[in-house]
Write a protein that holds these residues in place. Structure first.
Motif, short mmCIF file in Angstrom:
data_model
loop_
_atom_site.label_atom_id
_atom_site.label_comp_id
_atom_site.label_asym_id
_atom_site.label_seq_id
_atom_site.Cartn_x
_atom_site.Cartn_y
_atom_site.Cartn_z
N TYR A 74 0.81 -1.22 0.00
CA TYR A 74 0.00 0.00 0.00
C TYR A 74 0.84 1.27 0.00
CZ TYR A 74 -3.73 -3.28 0.93
OH TYR A 74 -4.61 -4.33 0.82
N ASP A 75 2.14 1.12 0.20
CA ASP A 75 3.03 2.29 0.15
C ASP A 75 3.60 2.50 -1.26
OD1 ASP A 75 2.70 2.70 2.88
OD2 ASP A 75 4.36 1.37 3.40
N THR A 76 3.29 1.60 -2.18
CA THR A 76 3.79 1.73 -3.55
C THR A 76 2.87 2.61 -4.38
OG1 THR A 76 2.57 -0.16 -4.43
CG2 THR A 76 4.70 -0.63 -3.36
N ASP A 77 3.36 3.01 -5.54
CA ASP A 77 2.54 3.87 -6.41
C ASP A 77 1.41 3.10 -7.09
OD1 ASP A 77 3.93 2.42 -8.26
OD2 ASP A 77 5.07 4.12 -9.08
N VAL A 78 1.28 1.81 -6.78
CA VAL A 78 0.10 1.06 -7.24
C VAL A 78 -1.13 1.53 -6.47
CG1 VAL A 78 -0.96 -1.22 -7.40
CG2 VAL A 78 1.49 -0.96 -7.83
N PHE A 79 -0.93 1.87 -5.19
CA PHE A 79 -2.05 2.22 -4.32
C PHE A 79 -2.09 3.68 -3.89
CE2 PHE A 79 -1.90 -2.40 -3.62
CZ PHE A 79 -3.24 -2.72 -3.73
N THR A 80 -0.95 4.36 -3.86
CA THR A 80 -0.92 5.72 -3.29
C THR A 80 -1.86 6.72 -3.98
OG1 THR A 80 1.14 6.09 -4.54
CG2 THR A 80 1.35 5.55 -2.20
N PRO A 81 -2.04 6.68 -5.31
CA PRO A 81 -3.00 7.61 -5.92
C PRO A 81 -4.44 7.37 -5.43
CG PRO A 81 -1.50 6.77 -7.59
CD PRO A 81 -1.29 5.94 -6.36
N LEU A 82 -4.80 6.10 -5.27
CA LEU A 82 -6.13 5.78 -4.77
C LEU A 82 -6.29 6.20 -3.31
CD1 LEU A 82 -6.53 2.22 -6.34
CD2 LEU A 82 -7.93 4.22 -6.89
#
Length: 212
Positions: free
Chosen positions: A32-40
């Motif tokens: 959840y700290d990666t840019d996979v989730f941070t925009p959301l």
């Protein structure tokens, strides 16, 4: 002829998946700290006014993780043609979405539909790699918003029934809600049993677990 030859290149399947690969490459401690989730996560923070801190024991942070994870699963499923329904795979999609709505309602104080607004963020992230998100964005957004409206009404009506059940139980000087009544709230009216349990505990009551 059954003989074996060494392949020119040898590889190992770690089974880590896309999110964990990103976590390793970006030197993060959580997916959840990666840019996979941070925009959301940033969008949820904006819409809810709640700040994500990444503390695993914080119910607010857990709720945000549930929301951003589940909106991805539901959006991709709808883009692939699976709509929420009352049976089969559609029921799984509906349960996943309702779980996200329930967490947002309880721990983020989100009493109005908002999950559908995350679809645009996901499309901007993944649309180039999963073009179905762009093609089906309108459908995904409308389906999720409709499901949110429907389930939020279910929660509101269910709260009235739960309160009535609690009052009936207290009037009998009892401390345990009958499991049959709690199950009916869930099975007939779609009201989450874990939400009933939380409300009961706040009133100093428990649920008869033997009936489940």
């Amino acid at each position: 002829d059954g003989s074996l030859e060494n392949l020119p290149a040898k590889h190992i399947d770690t089974g880590m998946g896309f999110e964990r690969l990103c976590m390793a490459l970006q030197h993060k401690e959580s997916n959840y700290d990666t840019d996979v989730f941070t925009p959301l996560i940033a969008k949820v923070e904006e819409l809810s006014g709640k700040k994500y801190t990444g503390i695993l024991t914080d119910e607010k942070d857990i709720a945000i993780r549930v929301v951003v994870d589940h909106i991805r699963a539901v959006s991709f499923a709808i883009a692939d043609g699976q709509l929420p329904s009352n049976n089969g795979a559609g029921y799984v999609i509906r349960r996943i979405l309702r779980r996200a709505i329930s967490y947002a309602y309880r721990f983020l104080d989100m009493k109005e539909p908002f999950l559908y607004e995350l679809v645009a963020v996901l499309k901007n992230q993944m649309g180039a790699f999963f073009p179905e998100l762009e093609k089906q964005e309108k459908l995904i957004t409308e389906v999720i918003k409709e499901e949110e409206n429907s389930f939020l009404k279910t929660i509101e009506h269910g709260l009235v029934r739960v309160e009535k059940l609690i009052q009936q139980t207290q009037s009998k000087n009892e401390k345990v809600l009958p499991s049959e009544e709690v199950f009916e709230l869930y099975d007939t009216y779609g009201f989450p049993d874990d939400l009933t349990r939380i409300i009961a505990e706040e009133k100093g009551l428990t649920i008869d677990e033997a009936g489940f």
